[in-house]
Motif scaffolding. Structure first.
Motif, PDB file in Angstrom:
ATOM      1  N   MET D 268       0.799  -1.226   0.000  1.00 18.30           N
ATOM      2  CA  MET D 268       0.000   0.000   0.000  1.00 18.30           C
ATOM      3  C   MET D 268       0.835   1.280   0.000  1.00 18.30           C
ATOM      4  O   MET D 268       0.290   2.371   0.148  1.00 18.30           O
ATOM      5  CB  MET D 268      -0.931   0.004   1.224  1.00 18.30           C
ATOM      6  N   VAL D 269       2.139   1.152  -0.095  1.00 17.30           N
ATOM      7  CA  VAL D 269       2.992   2.342  -0.141  1.00 17.30           C
ATOM      8  C   VAL D 269       3.818   2.288  -1.416  1.00 17.30           C
ATOM      9  O   VAL D 269       4.421   1.259  -1.735  1.00 17.30           O
ATOM     10  CB  VAL D 269       3.920   2.417   1.088  1.00 17.30           C
ATOM     11  N   ASP D 270       3.821   3.380  -2.139  1.00 21.46           N
ATOM     12  CA  ASP D 270       4.501   3.452  -3.436  1.00 21.46           C
ATOM     13  C   ASP D 270       5.518   4.589  -3.383  1.00 21.46           C
ATOM     14  O   ASP D 270       5.140   5.755  -3.279  1.00 21.46           O
ATOM     15  CB  ASP D 270       3.460   3.710  -4.534  1.00 21.46           C
ATOM     16  N   VAL D 271       6.792   4.228  -3.411  1.00 21.74           N
ATOM     17  CA  VAL D 271       7.842   5.248  -3.465  1.00 21.74           C
ATOM     18  C   VAL D 271       8.092   5.585  -4.931  1.00 21.74           C
ATOM     19  O   VAL D 271       8.485   4.734  -5.731  1.00 21.74           O
ATOM     20  CB  VAL D 271       9.137   4.734  -2.811  1.00 21.74           C
ATOM     21  N   MET D 272       7.836   6.828  -5.268  1.00 22.23           N
ATOM     22  CA  MET D 272       7.951   7.235  -6.671  1.00 22.23           C
ATOM     23  C   MET D 272       9.418   7.483  -7.038  1.00 22.23           C
ATOM     24  O   MET D 272      10.267   7.662  -6.164  1.00 22.23           O
ATOM     25  CB  MET D 272       7.103   8.476  -6.910  1.00 22.23           C
ATOM     26  N   PRO D 273       9.713   7.526  -8.344  1.00 27.91           N
ATOM     27  CA  PRO D 273      11.095   7.768  -8.757  1.00 27.91           C
ATOM     28  C   PRO D 273      11.605   9.125  -8.257  1.00 27.91           C
ATOM     29  O   PRO D 273      10.818  10.050  -8.018  1.00 27.91           O
ATOM     30  CB  PRO D 273      11.006   7.756 -10.294  1.00 27.91           C
ATOM     31  N   ALA D 274      12.897   9.226  -8.128  1.00 24.71           N
ATOM     32  CA  ALA D 274      13.504  10.479  -7.675  1.00 24.71           C
ATOM     33  C   ALA D 274      13.036  11.632  -8.548  1.00 24.71           C
ATOM     34  O   ALA D 274      12.923  11.508  -9.764  1.00 24.71           O
ATOM     35  CB  ALA D 274      15.026  10.354  -7.733  1.00 24.71           C
ATOM     36  N   GLY D 275      12.751  12.759  -7.913  1.00 19.97           N
ATOM     37  CA  GLY D 275      12.329  13.944  -8.653  1.00 19.97           C
ATOM     38  C   GLY D 275      10.840  14.040  -8.885  1.00 19.97           C
ATOM     39  O   GLY D 275      10.367  15.010  -9.476  1.00 19.97           O
ATOM     40  N   SER D 276      10.076  13.073  -8.395  1.00 15.52           N
ATOM     41  CA  SER D 276       8.624  13.056  -8.646  1.00 15.52           C
ATOM     42  C   SER D 276       7.869  13.998  -7.713  1.00 15.52           C
ATOM     43  O   SER D 276       8.354  14.352  -6.635  1.00 15.52           O
ATOM     44  CB  SER D 276       8.077  11.634  -8.451  1.00 15.52           C
ATOM     45  N   HIS D 277       6.692  14.370  -8.163  1.00 19.15           N
ATOM     46  CA  HIS D 277       5.760  15.152  -7.347  1.00 19.15           C
ATOM     47  C   HIS D 277       4.415  14.430  -7.385  1.00 19.15           C
ATOM     48  O   HIS D 277       3.649  14.612  -8.340  1.00 19.15           O
ATOM     49  CB  HIS D 277       5.598  16.563  -7.906  1.00 19.15           C
ATOM     50  N   PRO D 278       4.104  13.645  -6.387  1.00 21.69           N
ATOM     51  CA  PRO D 278       2.842  12.890  -6.439  1.00 21.69           C
ATOM     52  C   PRO D 278       1.632  13.820  -6.364  1.00 21.69           C
ATOM     53  O   PRO D 278       1.663  14.843  -5.679  1.00 21.69           O
ATOM     54  CB  PRO D 278       2.914  11.992  -5.202  1.00 21.69           C
ATOM     55  N   GLU D 279       0.582  13.455  -7.061  1.00 20.45           N
ATOM     56  CA  GLU D 279      -0.675  14.207  -7.048  1.00 20.45           C
ATOM     57  C   GLU D 279      -1.700  13.442  -6.223  1.00 20.45           C
ATOM     58  O   GLU D 279      -1.764  12.212  -6.315  1.00 20.45           O
ATOM     59  CB  GLU D 279      -1.234  14.343  -8.472  1.00 20.45           C
ATOM     60  N   THR D 280      -2.530  14.166  -5.495  1.00 20.36           N
ATOM     61  CA  THR D 280      -3.532  13.450  -4.693  1.00 20.36           C
ATOM     62  C   THR D 280      -4.479  12.647  -5.579  1.00 20.36           C
ATOM     63  O   THR D 280      -4.945  11.582  -5.195  1.00 20.36           O
ATOM     64  CB  THR D 280      -4.363  14.401  -3.810  1.00 20.36           C
ATOM     65  N   ARG D 281      -4.753  13.143  -6.784  1.00 15.74           N
ATOM     66  CA  ARG D 281      -5.699  12.421  -7.634  1.00 15.74           C
ATOM     67  C   ARG D 281      -5.187  11.044  -8.036  1.00 15.74           C
ATOM     68  O   ARG D 281      -5.977  10.180  -8.411  1.00 15.74           O
ATOM     69  CB  ARG D 281      -6.024  13.226  -8.893  1.00 15.74           C
ATOM     70  N   SER D 282      -3.882  10.823  -7.971  1.00  9.73           N
ATOM     71  CA  SER D 282      -3.370   9.508  -8.362  1.00  9.73           C
ATOM     72  C   SER D 282      -3.770   8.429  -7.370  1.00  9.73           C
ATOM     73  O   SER D 282      -3.645   7.232  -7.664  1.00  9.73           O
ATOM     74  CB  SER D 282      -1.848   9.545  -8.539  1.00  9.73           C
ATOM     75  N   VAL D 283      -4.236   8.828  -6.192  1.00 12.87           N
ATOM     76  CA  VAL D 283      -4.713   7.858  -5.194  1.00 12.87           C
ATOM     77  C   VAL D 283      -6.191   8.053  -4.860  1.00 12.87           C
ATOM     78  O   VAL D 283      -6.682   7.508  -3.869  1.00 12.87           O
ATOM     79  CB  VAL D 283      -3.876   7.924  -3.893  1.00 12.87           C
ATOM     80  N   ARG D 284      -6.896   8.787  -5.693  1.00  4.39           N
ATOM     81  CA  ARG D 284      -8.319   9.058  -5.418  1.00  4.39           C
ATOM     82  C   ARG D 284      -9.107   7.741  -5.442  1.00  4.39           C
ATOM     83  O   ARG D 284      -9.157   7.059  -6.454  1.00  4.39           O
ATOM     84  CB  ARG D 284      -8.881  10.008  -6.466  1.00  4.39           C
ATOM     85  N   GLY D 285      -9.663   7.397  -4.316  1.00  2.00           N
ATOM     86  CA  GLY D 285     -10.433   6.159  -4.228  1.00  2.00           C
ATOM     87  C   GLY D 285      -9.584   4.917  -4.005  1.00  2.00           C
ATOM     88  O   GLY D 285     -10.133   3.821  -3.885  1.00  2.00           O
ATOM     89  N   SER D 286      -8.267   5.061  -3.933  1.00  2.00           N
ATOM     90  CA  SER D 286      -7.407   3.890  -3.743  1.00  2.00           C
ATOM     91  C   SER D 286      -6.795   3.900  -2.348  1.00  2.00           C
ATOM     92  O   SER D 286      -6.748   4.935  -1.680  1.00  2.00           O
ATOM     93  CB  SER D 286      -6.309   3.845  -4.813  1.00  2.00           C
ATOM     94  N   ASN D 287      -6.295   2.759  -1.929  1.00  2.00           N
ATOM     95  CA  ASN D 287      -5.717   2.637  -0.587  1.00  2.00           C
ATOM     96  C   ASN D 287      -4.205   2.879  -0.587  1.00  2.00           C
ATOM     97  O   ASN D 287      -3.528   2.570   0.378  1.00  2.00           O
ATOM     98  CB  ASN D 287      -6.032   1.254  -0.010  1.00  2.00           C
ATOM     99  N   GLN D 288      -3.667   3.426  -1.665  1.00  2.00           N
ATOM    100  CA  GLN D 288      -2.236   3.671  -1.739  1.00  2.00           C
ATOM    101  C   GLN D 288      -1.841   4.977  -1.037  1.00  2.00           C
ATOM    102  O   GLN D 288      -2.599   5.939  -1.012  1.00  2.00           O
ATOM    103  CB  GLN D 288      -1.803   3.827  -3.210  1.00  2.00           C
ATOM    104  N   CYS D 289      -0.616   4.967  -0.515  1.00  2.00           N
ATOM    105  CA  CYS D 289       0.058   6.212  -0.139  1.00  2.00           C
ATOM    106  C   CYS D 289       1.274   6.332  -1.056  1.00  2.00           C
ATOM    107  O   CYS D 289       2.093   5.415  -1.129  1.00  2.00           O
ATOM    108  CB  CYS D 289       0.486   6.177   1.324  1.00  2.00           C
ATOM    109  N   ARG D 290       1.362   7.449  -1.777  1.00  2.00           N
ATOM    110  CA  ARG D 290       2.510   7.652  -2.673  1.00  2.00           C
ATOM    111  C   ARG D 290       3.460   8.668  -2.033  1.00  2.00           C
ATOM    112  O   ARG D 290       3.027   9.710  -1.535  1.00  2.00           O
ATOM    113  CB  ARG D 290       2.068   8.189  -4.038  1.00  2.00           C
TER     114      ARG D 290
END
Lengths: 342, 342, 342, 342
Positions: D268-290
């Motif tokens: 349930m945890v997704d570490v994004m590639p270096a330099g990323s800026h996660p958006e809240t919409r990428s987890v809208r309705g999902s149980n992930q934390c980015r």
């Protein structure tokens, strides 16, 4: 597992196909093409897919799609008519989400889309992909034209009345409101946040490309040419279409019962209780179309309210519903998602 | 400087009155009453007013308002009919933003608002405050009923056609879309951000209180009772009303010319060029109503688009426009603000 | 009346300049240039201006601007440094809303903006246009560099603490949130409604062009180089910046009194009562910056909250404030608009 | 199938539990209680659930829940501490989404929640339900306290740094932004659409109830008491939390590698590639934390960005994740939904 390809998957209908197909129990996504993004992981463009697919975009080519059972075209108009025939000739089934195969009269197509149709034979064989009105033909089709977003909502709202002969077919009005994702993911000023946020407007009042499609289909439902006024509006929300449809009653009937019986066995249409006002959010991310039928106070007008998610039942979900039918799968497979509310 | 009071200034029409009157060149705001907020600086409740007014809310009382030339009621229905007569008896002019004095037929009032009217004499004397249709009467009025937000847009859109006898008065449709501020500042679940954001719905399709008001006024414009279907919708934006009005043409005419000549001298109505689609944001914060007239393609329907800011031309701005007329000021004084776009 | 020109008025800072200047009591707008829109009425592009100006865009040229007392550049970086010197040579004053003249160190400019500065003499003479910190220099300036939107909010929030020597200058954090209009009116996918609506994200965490500008200015305020972490975020709203600024206290002081006395005579800065949380909407459309100062519980950190409208105090309003000072007008002329709330 | 009950299911965490559990492969929803809505079908209150459940709300009572294997409390604080012990005594497991069992120090609880804790024995036995930090204890727990929405994001962002001893634990800042659904479905003016739309503000800067919870948990992760500044903000979106966390590095390390290895096996945890800026919409309705980890330019500060859906990983999804662990199911069962983008 059926093998599926997508041509042109970088737009919003493309990512929505991916979201649905990644979770589909019987479909295996084999190839997705994009000239501009070839080589890039799709989850890099659409981070919501991280962890759900390792697929990368590939250059468009017949070879890339050769092993597929069915290919979706999520492309601007003009592409599918050029590329689908070669796939069809190989025995690959096609669902086209663009407008290329929706209109029966190719002169009307040429008039509204500004190009001569290059595949008139396939245009004649294409099946209009609205399962609720056309299920049997879809099941046996090689090429399905998935309906436009507005036409889906308006047909589901008005077809029962027209088919039952209860309203004047020459006097129909569809006042429709769409979320901004309907404008696509292309970079245009008119769809910028700062242009459409916290504001509302009509557009295309003097003519919109979905008008001939809706008229064609309602005429089929009515068995006679219809007269339709269609007014689309842009609403400051991402997803959702709300169609407010007006027709003049020419006979008395229990309208609630008519709608309930018409759609009693339809898994993707929900007739709400009398007096309801469906909200677009109730179908956000789901393949449902919710309907409510009202009698305008002191009037002979019936008002039918229809909501759908323009990217799901109005596009990619409906395309998968057609795919399920064409490939002999359970019609609802992969389409059971519950609307995200709030 | 004319001396102005406000009864019930804690809601959105109240703060909008304050915003306009604080910048009005000829008005002095003398008193604003609120039972719940008495003693509190208005700029504490509405920080946008910090630096523009030192006024505090005071307990409602005749004494607080005794020195005013004119008093606005920005209250729920039922309050003005109870309290305005005493002020009127003192020679204080009144503009009521509520529904108390809008309907001529008090049985209709009782039916829609669930209470017997307590000031029938004043109801008979009240003048309907839409300057474009009723200017002379407003100028000499003691009591003006400021129109509802929907009725303003619909009347300005349809009255020219009805007055000119160009459309069938029995077959009118007003499909209207409102921002959420129209629901007021009361704490109700249905107006929560998480309930209405990114969603769209109709409401009150089976009957809305603005229906009898619009019907009354359009019937006056037409010189005959009209048949009207009115469908309000809730739009995820703060301010703005968009009315999409449909009428059936019964005669040929240059509709663009008709609208341009009708409103040629009107400072607050802007007829846009043929083919335009007005956006609500173009009038955000301004007292303008923008109109565009279209002929539906392949149809005898005229489609009139009207936009206004529901809190300005749809409420407080129009009330000040009436105030200006009633007190012999320049009609546009304090109302020249330019719409905030983007 | 002073005569004013605008170069490049089609973007959001351009329309905002127009909105302010059309209502300015002492300014006459003489020319507005745009290569792409030459010949088009500005009110056609921005319908909110209908009825307020008859001006048309004209081709950019010195001749078009020759009669002006002052010219605004509302252009991308690189334009003003190329075109302003010729105007300045004619004795025309210039306010540049772009970044061309903000940075003192032209190597830093070249590093962040990817171009060598073409007018280093004027860069040396340009005055940084934040009146609250720099009023006297602005009054006598020929060329003013209007500050960036983020730098305005952060400086007004942190400068009082740095100037008073109350915080560690090496340990500053500015966590800033901007509305989407800050991204401009260019057609780019990242600013589409469907990309940013109902979502929130940071951007430029590894480096943003406003970082060197803020660092330069805070170092001036502190009298020593500062250490600053600056994190901008994109917020789903049209207008508004909220800066949340953190600094470590190195001495005790009455922070509320410090801020109130610092800004006591400033017409455009409003220090809110202790414990307040300013909302961006309270300054929507207004030239105010609202501040609140907090002590973090159980910590030696001070937290300063600052809100402004990025298009007004963060851009066009501040540019007009500078114009007023440069031309000897009342500093607040044309800038008294009240924030549009709700 | 495990048998599940919900106490207090009318709020947003309630409907979100329903959305997840209706699609859960191993859970059977047996009872949902609500004093105010008893007798009403849940799909009537939440139309997105039409066709997915026939359940009706029932009066709260032990009998209604007696047959359950596990019961969720989605209630205001104070309810679970009163009612859960009786269920626990019957051997029914409990996951409490409220704050009742989150704080170890009941004096701190009393101070922040204004009530004496009535079940101190259970408070001592309750397990904090953040699986990524506490999995083994959750698996064997009878009573789990599901974390708050802000604490989840901040802990996942900062715990790896603290546990590795790479940052100064006395100098942490969490600048957090939340969607409005975090305020709940209660009718309060501050959460009205017209109050929060198109605006941004901080709140609770002088103290918020999640501060002691975050401090407690980060101190456990650090093995020493931490110093934390926590600033929550209200963002005009429905769902989503974005935490921007700042810490001062005290040692060199490959931060990207640290985060990737820490969460390598976490579903349930997704570490994004270096330099990323996660958006809240990428987890809208999902149980992930980015998550994305950045080094601030020219600084010894690490900036960790974390996004989650406050109603899923920040509340109901995490509660179901705990349920899965407590009942021996696959931890991810029912939680594989893909974020809804756009």
């Amino acid at each position: 597992m059926v093998k599926i390809g997508i041509v042109g998957g970088t737009g919003y209908t493309g990512v929505e196909l991916l979201r649905i197909l990644c979770a589909h129990p019987h479909a295996q996504l084999c190839a997705i093409t994009s000239r501009t993004e070839a080589g890039r992981p799709v989850a890099d463009l659409y981070p919501n897919l991280r962890g759900h697919t390792d697929l990368c975009f590939v250059e468009p080519s017949e070879a890339a799609l050769a092993g597929c059972d069915l290919v979706f075209f999520a492309t601007p108009h003009g592409v599918a008519m050029a590329q689908a025939p070669a796939l069809l000739a190989r025995g690959i089934k096609v669902v086209d989400l663009s407008a290329d195969f929706r209109l029966r009269d190719l002169d009307v197509f040429a008039q509204w889309y500004g190009m001569t149709h290059s595949a008139p034979d396939w245009a004649a064989k294409a099946v209009y992909g609205l399962p609720e009105l056309n299920r049997a033909d879809i099941q046996s089709a090689d090429l399905v034209a998935a309906p436009g977003c507005y036409p889906t909502a308006v047909q589901l709202a008005l077809a029962p009345l027209l088919a039952a002969g209860l309203v004047d077919p020459s006097d129909l009005i569809a006042d429709c409101k769409s979320g901004v994702s309907g404008a696509g993911r292309g970079a245009n000023v008119g769809a910028l946040f700062a242009e459409v946020n916290d504001s509302f407007k009509a557009y295309g009042v003097s003519g919109h490309r979905h008008l001939p499609e809706i008229s064609q289909q309602l005429s089929i439902a009515a068995g006679t040419p219809v007269g339709l006024v269609f007014t689309p509006h842009l609403t400051p929300m991402t997803r959702g279409i709300h169609a407010t449809c007006y027709a003049r009653l020419t006979a008395d009937a229990d309208l609630q019962a008519l709608f309930e019986s018409t759609y009693a066995d339809e898994p993707m249409v929900d007739v709400m209780p009398a007096g309801s006002h469906p909200e677009t959010r109730s179908v956000r991310g789901s393949n449902q179309c919710r309907l409510a039928v009202h009698r305008a106070p002191g009037s002979d007008r019936v008002v039918v309210l229809a909501v759908e998610d323009n990217l799901v039942k109005g596009a990619s979900g409906q395309a998968v519903q057609c795919m399920n039918l064409m490939l002999g799968l359970d019609e609802s497979a992969g389409l059971g998602g519950i609307g995200l509310l709030p």
